[in-house]
Scaffold this motif. Structure first.
Motif, short mmCIF file in Angstrom:
data_model
loop_
_atom_site.label_atom_id
_atom_site.label_comp_id
_atom_site.label_asym_id
_atom_site.label_seq_id
_atom_site.Cartn_x
_atom_site.Cartn_y
_atom_site.Cartn_z
N UNK A 72 50.97 57.66 47.27
CA UNK A 72 50.86 58.99 46.67
C UNK A 72 52.08 59.34 45.84
N UNK A 73 53.26 58.86 46.22
CA UNK A 73 54.46 59.12 45.43
C UNK A 73 54.39 58.36 44.11
N UNK A 74 53.94 57.11 44.17
CA UNK A 74 53.79 56.33 42.94
C UNK A 74 52.78 57.00 42.01
N UNK A 75 51.67 57.46 42.57
CA UNK A 75 50.64 58.09 41.74
C UNK A 75 51.12 59.44 41.19
N UNK A 76 51.89 60.16 41.97
CA UNK A 76 52.44 61.42 41.48
C UNK A 76 53.36 61.17 40.28
N UNK A 77 54.22 60.16 40.40
CA UNK A 77 55.09 59.80 39.28
C UNK A 77 54.26 59.33 38.08
N UNK A 130 47.06 50.82 49.85
CA UNK A 130 46.97 50.89 51.30
C UNK A 130 48.32 51.15 51.96
N UNK A 131 49.35 51.31 51.16
CA UNK A 131 50.65 51.76 51.66
C UNK A 131 50.69 53.27 51.43
N UNK A 132 49.99 53.98 52.28
CA UNK A 132 49.84 55.42 52.04
C UNK A 132 50.03 56.21 53.32
N UNK A 133 50.31 57.47 53.13
CA UNK A 133 50.10 58.49 54.13
C UNK A 133 49.14 59.46 53.47
N UNK A 140 46.23 62.37 45.47
CA UNK A 140 46.64 60.97 45.30
C UNK A 140 46.37 60.12 46.54
N UNK A 141 45.18 60.28 47.08
CA UNK A 141 44.76 59.43 48.18
C UNK A 141 44.03 58.22 47.63
N UNK A 148 41.45 65.79 54.33
CA UNK A 148 41.24 66.34 55.66
C UNK A 148 40.90 65.28 56.71
N UNK A 149 41.05 63.99 56.36
CA UNK A 149 40.84 62.92 57.33
C UNK A 149 41.87 63.02 58.45
N UNK A 150 41.45 62.56 59.62
CA UNK A 150 42.37 62.50 60.75
C UNK A 150 43.36 61.37 60.49
N UNK A 151 44.62 61.65 60.68
CA UNK A 151 45.66 60.64 60.50
C UNK A 151 45.69 59.76 61.74
#
Length: 167
Positions: A72-77, A130-133, A140-141, A148-151
């Motif tokens: 998500x950080x990569x996609x945000x950038x 797949x390196x995500x939170x 950016x999922x 809203x998925x369960x972590x």
């Protein structure tokens, strides 16, 4: 040289930054007859935005290039980079619209941005989705992951005594 400095997308971004710097200096040295003072202010704003956007692009590429960076950080950038590149084209059109006549430089910028776009799209395809939170904002999922998925990490029990062991 850092690894991200070797990336073709970064090198193209640096070329664009130099081209924008040249364009800005060229426009500033050009006598343009403005019908209204507001036009001079608008072209100055265009130049200021061009400078800033040309600096944002390589900085965000560097920021997104860390091996352990989350998806998500990569996609945000990447989204910020895309916006900055597109804004360069918009500001180039604004400069042309307000009377800058040496449009071959602006056309060159458009050509370079198009070459950058292709390098950029290829670079984004290398992001490990797949390196995500979970991005709780939902922007950016990776495909199939919702805000809203369960972590799955929420199921891991936490015991502070396990963290530090027997000190």
């Amino acid at each position: 040289m850092k690894q991200w400095q070797k990336l073709p997308v970064f090198q193209k971004a640096m070329e664009i930054q130099k081209l924008v710097d040249y364009i800005v200096k060229s426009v500033e040295k050009t006598d343009i007859d403005f019908e209204q003072e507001i036009q001079a202010e608008m072209i100055e704003d265009n130049l200021d935005y061009m400078r800033k956007n040309s600096l944002i692009i390589p900085a965000k590429i560097a920021g997104a290039s860390g091996e352990n960076m989350r998806y998500y950080i990569k996609m945000e950038n990447a989204a910020i980079i895309r916006k900055a590149a597109r804004d360069l084209i918009t500001d180039a059109s604004g400069i042309e619209m307000h009377g800058f006549k040496d449009i071959e430089y602006l056309d060159l910028l458009r050509t370079e941005i198009e070459a950058f776009r292709i390098l950029f799209a290829e670079w984004v395809k290398t992001f490990d989705q797949w390196n995500y939170i979970i991005d709780r904002w939902g922007l950016f999922n990776p495909p199939g992951i919702n805000y809203d998925d369960k972590d799955p990490d929420d199921d891991i029990p936490y015991n502070p005594d396990d963290t530090f062991g027997d000190l």
